[in-house]
Design a protein around this motif. Structure first.
Motif, PDB file in Angstrom:
ATOM      1  N   PRO A 178       0.806  -1.230   0.000  1.00  0.00           N
ATOM      2  CA  PRO A 178       0.000   0.000   0.000  1.00  0.00           C
ATOM      3  C   PRO A 178       0.839   1.281   0.000  1.00  0.00           C
ATOM      4  CG  PRO A 178      -0.944  -1.592   1.508  1.00  0.00           C
ATOM      5  CD  PRO A 178       0.383  -2.165   1.070  1.00  0.00           C
ATOM      6  N   ARG A 179       2.010   1.241   0.632  1.00  0.00           N
ATOM      7  CA  ARG A 179       2.853   2.438   0.686  1.00  0.00           C
ATOM      8  C   ARG A 179       3.212   2.935  -0.707  1.00  0.00           C
ATOM      9  NH1 ARG A 179       8.872   1.350   2.203  1.00  0.00           N
ATOM     10  NH2 ARG A 179       8.730   0.672   0.030  1.00  0.00           N
ATOM     11  N   ASP A 180       3.413   2.020  -1.645  1.00  0.00           N
ATOM     12  CA  ASP A 180       3.905   2.363  -2.973  1.00  0.00           C
ATOM     13  C   ASP A 180       2.795   2.378  -4.019  1.00  0.00           C
ATOM     14  OD1 ASP A 180       6.745   2.414  -2.188  1.00  0.00           O
ATOM     15  OD2 ASP A 180       6.443   0.273  -1.866  1.00  0.00           O
ATOM     16  N   PHE A 181       1.538   2.299  -3.576  1.00  0.00           N
ATOM     17  CA  PHE A 181       0.444   2.215  -4.537  1.00  0.00           C
ATOM     18  C   PHE A 181       0.027   3.622  -4.945  1.00  0.00           C
ATOM     19  CE2 PHE A 181      -2.930   0.437  -6.864  1.00  0.00           C
ATOM     20  CZ  PHE A 181      -2.704  -0.925  -6.918  1.00  0.00           C
ATOM     21  N   THR A 182       0.439   4.030  -6.134  1.00  0.00           N
ATOM     22  CA  THR A 182       0.247   5.404  -6.581  1.00  0.00           C
ATOM     23  C   THR A 182      -0.857   5.497  -7.634  1.00  0.00           C
ATOM     24  OG1 THR A 182       2.090   4.996  -8.108  1.00  0.00           O
ATOM     25  CG2 THR A 182       2.590   6.159  -6.051  1.00  0.00           C
ATOM     26  N   SER A 210       4.228   0.861   6.688  1.00  0.00           N
ATOM     27  CA  SER A 210       4.308   2.311   6.516  1.00  0.00           C
ATOM     28  C   SER A 210       3.061   2.902   5.846  1.00  0.00           C
ATOM     29  CB  SER A 210       5.560   2.657   5.704  1.00  0.00           C
ATOM     30  OG  SER A 210       5.628   1.843   4.548  1.00  0.00           O
ATOM     31  N   TYR A 211       1.889   2.539   6.341  1.00  0.00           N
ATOM     32  CA  TYR A 211       0.619   3.133   5.933  1.00  0.00           C
ATOM     33  C   TYR A 211      -0.336   2.933   7.104  1.00  0.00           C
ATOM     34  CZ  TYR A 211      -0.433  -1.796   5.252  1.00  0.00           C
ATOM     35  OH  TYR A 211      -0.582  -3.142   5.464  1.00  0.00           O
ATOM     36  N   ARG A 212      -1.467   3.580   7.053  1.00  0.00           N
ATOM     37  CA  ARG A 212      -2.481   3.430   8.086  1.00  0.00           C
ATOM     38  C   ARG A 212      -3.804   3.050   7.428  1.00  0.00           C
ATOM     39  NH1 ARG A 212       1.579   2.790  10.035  1.00  0.00           N
ATOM     40  NH2 ARG A 212       2.651   4.016  11.646  1.00  0.00           N
ATOM     41  N   SER A 213      -4.781   2.716   8.211  1.00  0.00           N
ATOM     42  CA  SER A 213      -6.016   2.157   7.671  1.00  0.00           C
ATOM     43  C   SER A 213      -6.712   3.111   6.714  1.00  0.00           C
ATOM     44  CB  SER A 213      -6.961   1.767   8.809  1.00  0.00           C
ATOM     45  OG  SER A 213      -7.245   2.885   9.635  1.00  0.00           O
ATOM     46  N   ASP A 214      -6.677   4.427   6.991  1.00  0.00           N
ATOM     47  CA  ASP A 214      -7.345   5.357   6.091  1.00  0.00           C
ATOM     48  C   ASP A 214      -6.651   5.402   4.728  1.00  0.00           C
ATOM     49  OD1 ASP A 214      -5.076   6.591   7.071  1.00  0.00           O
ATOM     50  OD2 ASP A 214      -6.033   8.540   7.424  1.00  0.00           O
ATOM     51  N   ARG A 215      -5.336   5.282   4.712  1.00  0.00           N
ATOM     52  CA  ARG A 215      -4.589   5.222   3.455  1.00  0.00           C
ATOM     53  C   ARG A 215      -4.982   3.970   2.672  1.00  0.00           C
ATOM     54  NH1 ARG A 215      -2.104   6.331  -1.277  1.00  0.00           N
ATOM     55  NH2 ARG A 215      -0.227   5.092  -1.632  1.00  0.00           N
ATOM     56  N   LEU A 241      -7.791   2.219   2.848  1.00  0.00           N
ATOM     57  CA  LEU A 241      -9.158   2.333   2.352  1.00  0.00           C
ATOM     58  C   LEU A 241      -9.259   3.319   1.195  1.00  0.00           C
ATOM     59  CD1 LEU A 241     -11.084   2.224   5.742  1.00  0.00           C
ATOM     60  CD2 LEU A 241     -11.185   0.513   3.920  1.00  0.00           C
ATOM     61  N   SER A 242      -8.424   4.348   1.199  1.00  0.00           N
ATOM     62  CA  SER A 242      -8.463   5.310   0.090  1.00  0.00           C
ATOM     63  C   SER A 242      -8.013   4.661  -1.207  1.00  0.00           C
ATOM     64  CB  SER A 242      -7.593   6.532   0.414  1.00  0.00           C
ATOM     65  OG  SER A 242      -6.210   6.231   0.323  1.00  0.00           O
ATOM     66  N   LYS A 278     -10.259   4.266  -4.621  1.00  0.00           N
ATOM     67  CA  LYS A 278      -9.795   4.743  -5.924  1.00  0.00           C
ATOM     68  C   LYS A 278      -9.814   3.620  -6.963  1.00  0.00           C
ATOM     69  CE  LYS A 278      -6.785   8.470  -4.227  1.00  0.00           C
ATOM     70  NZ  LYS A 278      -5.375   8.935  -4.095  1.00  0.00           N
ATOM     71  N   VAL A 279      -9.412   2.423  -6.555  1.00  0.00           N
ATOM     72  CA  VAL A 279      -9.425   1.295  -7.486  1.00  0.00           C
ATOM     73  C   VAL A 279     -10.859   0.992  -7.918  1.00  0.00           C
ATOM     74  CG1 VAL A 279      -8.995  -1.188  -7.710  1.00  0.00           C
ATOM     75  CG2 VAL A 279      -7.267   0.282  -6.661  1.00  0.00           C
ATOM     76  N   ARG A 280     -11.779   1.011  -6.970  1.00  0.00           N
ATOM     77  CA  ARG A 280     -13.170   0.701  -7.318  1.00  0.00           C
ATOM     78  C   ARG A 280     -13.790   1.802  -8.182  1.00  0.00           C
ATOM     79  NH1 ARG A 280     -14.237  -2.604  -2.419  1.00  0.00           N
ATOM     80  NH2 ARG A 280     -13.839  -4.694  -3.252  1.00  0.00           N
ATOM     81  N   ALA A 281     -13.381   3.033  -7.967  1.00  0.00           N
ATOM     82  CA  ALA A 281     -13.902   4.118  -8.795  1.00  0.00           C
ATOM     83  C   ALA A 281     -13.409   3.986 -10.237  1.00  0.00           C
ATOM     84  CB  ALA A 281     -13.480   5.472  -8.215  1.00  0.00           C
ATOM     85  N   ALA A 282     -12.150   3.576 -10.405  1.00  0.00           N
ATOM     86  CA  ALA A 282     -11.567   3.449 -11.740  1.00  0.00           C
ATOM     87  C   ALA A 282     -11.928   2.132 -12.406  1.00  0.00           C
ATOM     88  CB  ALA A 282     -10.049   3.585 -11.657  1.00  0.00           C
TER      89      ALA A 282
END
Length: 492
Positions: free
Chosen positions: A237-241, A276-281, A283-284, A288-292
């Motif tokens: 998740p940290r590197d998911f841009t 190096s991420y948190r739950s809100d990151r 879920l965001s 974004k993946v589901r929107a796209a």
């Protein structure tokens, strides 16, 4: 006389792909795959991540001792992460082992086997760093239609529960041209689908300083004619841009599927895990993946009972699972892994507490999975027929395969106008029932396309590629198809 080999693989996809490389090496060196358990050489490709991995290995080695005593000339080799960790301890505990090799020198196996035979003594060779990228070695692929393609090895993260970085080393990235040349070579042999593989696949490019390297690689795969499906595992998740999400959505052959480990829904536990991420990151990214990609199937990994996890922490995990609505999840009860920081942390939880939480998580996830699978009823799906993911039932005659989103589909072969359906062929069918762990399609097929991969399966052919090392620094498919090379065994 030709000697036969058998490879026994434990652990992750990386190990499965390493075993394909080991098989390629053995066959290039003149060995043949054993038709049964009476092999002249048995190779254990081990994993140090799994619980009680060492007990399992030494138990299996113990079972082989009388077999070896009764089979003059038989050899036993141990490689992989546990070999990298235990080193010479393996031949001390099991002196009938002939060869021990590590994660950084799988290419040495044929030479070490010959040296052990010539010298009549065990050979232990463990390198501390990678000398040759594994994909420069030959490979005997297990599937006629689907292939792993490593884009990196090693990991730069320091998760407190994971020993992989210590055993696989720092991340090393392949050049884009080398990756694309290997994909092209596989497609030239009939492969329809590739899975890009890395310990932290979407950090690809960090070594050569190109932040958008992974998204560009996905788009470049979309330019390869004949490549029908592209998957990748496992991203962090940290590197998911956002550029990766855009590439997934805009590249037609990139499948609507994402496996992204969560591990915990508690920010406090994630910090203790050094994630190096948190739950809100997290879920965001899901949003974004589901929107796209609205139809994307998202799956994950979750650890239950990490040291110090409270009931409130665990509830955080349940909340994220409920919000994410994963198609499925690989769930694990935490257990100590010697050599990891988490193994010595305070707050190790009693087994019964972990078990009770685990069962609650399983119940929630299975209900979500079933609900999502029921939503698939009535949909038309394209399925690549597979082998070994389901058996033909004598009553229903169902065959099995994977939809584009990775879901397992059991389908009725009736209605195939083009004759026998083979693994590697492509069918379309309508889902009639969403079961908890798979989809059922009991109506007649809507279409059946015979493929070169199916032809190869019927003829017993599997891709057998030697490593492609063009060293190309830029993106884009090779200008001309790169045939699979045939060469001698590689050595690191």
């Amino acid at each position: 006389m030709t000697r036969s080999y058998q490879i026994r693989t434990y652990g992750c996809q990386m190990n499965v792909h390493d075993s394909e490389r080991l098989a390629g090496l053995m066959e290039d060196a003149g060995y043949v795959r054993a038709a049964d358990d009476n092999a002249d050489i048995v190779v254990f490709n081990t994993c140090a991540v799994r619980e009680n991995a060492d007990n399992r290995l030494y138990g299996n080695l113990g079972h082989l001792r009388p077999v070896k005593d009764a089979h003059p000339g038989m050899q036993i080799a141990v490689g992989g992460c546990l070999a990298q960790k235990d080193r010479g301890e393996i031949v001390k505990r099991a002196p009938w082992v002939d060869v021990v090799f590590g994660t950084h020198n799988i290419g040495s196996l044929p030479v070490l086997l010959e040296r052990a035979r010539h010298n009549a003594e065990a050979q232990v060779e463990i390198l501390e760093s990678l000398e040759t990228f594994p994909s420069t070695l030959p490979a005997r692929r297990d599937s006629a239609h689907s292939a792993w393609v490593s884009i990196s090895v090693g990991c730069n993260n320091t998760c407190t529960f994971c020993i992989v970085p210590a055993l696989r080393g720092k991340e090393k990235d392949r050049r884009p041209g080398d990756i694309l040349a290997e994909v092209q070579a596989l497609v030239a042999e009939g492969v329809l689908e590739v899975t890009l593989l890395g310990q932290n696949v979407n950090s690809y490019g960090a070594e050569f300083g190109q932040r958008t390297a992974f998204s560009e690689l996905l788009r470049a795969c979309g330019e390869i004619e004949g490549l029908e499906r592209v998957r990748f595992t496992s991203p962090h998740p940290r590197d998911f841009t956002d550029d990766v999400i855009a590439a997934m959505a805009e590249t037609p052959n990139v499948c609507p599927q994402l496996h992204m480990p969560l591990q915990s829904g508690s920010d406090r536990v994630l910090k203790a895990m050094r994630r190096s991420y948190r739950s809100d990151r997290y879920l965001s990214i899901v949003d974004k993946v589901r929107a796209a990609i609205p139809d994307a199937a998202i799956t994950t990994d979750i650890i239950v009972g990490f040291p110090g996890e409270t009931e409130e922490d665990f509830q955080g995990t349940l909340d994220v699972v409920a919000a994410s609505r994963f198609s499925s999840a690989f769930t694990f009860q935490y257990s100590k892994r010697p050599g990891t920081p988490a193994a010595t942390m305070d707050g190790q939880l009693p087994k019964q507490v972990v078990q009770e939480r685990y069962e609650r998580l399983i119940a929630l996830q299975e209900q979500i999975s079933w609900d999502l699978n029921r939503e698939q009823e009535g949909r038309v799906v394209e399925v690549v027929v597979s082998e070994g993911e389901g058996r033909k039932d004598t009553a229903t005659r169902r065959l099995s395969g994977r939809a584009r989103d990775g879901r397992l589909v059991h389908f009725n072969p009736a209605g195939a106008a083009d004759g026998e359906i083979r693994p590697g062929d492509v069918v379309t069918t309508a889902i009639t029932y969403g079961a908890p762990h798979n989809l059922i399609a009991d109506g007649d097929l809507l279409s059946h396309r015979r493929t070169r991969a199916g032809d190869n399966w019927a003829e017993g052919k599997r891709p057998k590629t030697s490593g492609v090392t063009l060293g190309l620094p830029s993106f884009g498919a090779p200008a001309t198809p790169q045939p699979a090379a045939v060469g001698g065994c590689g050595s690191r």
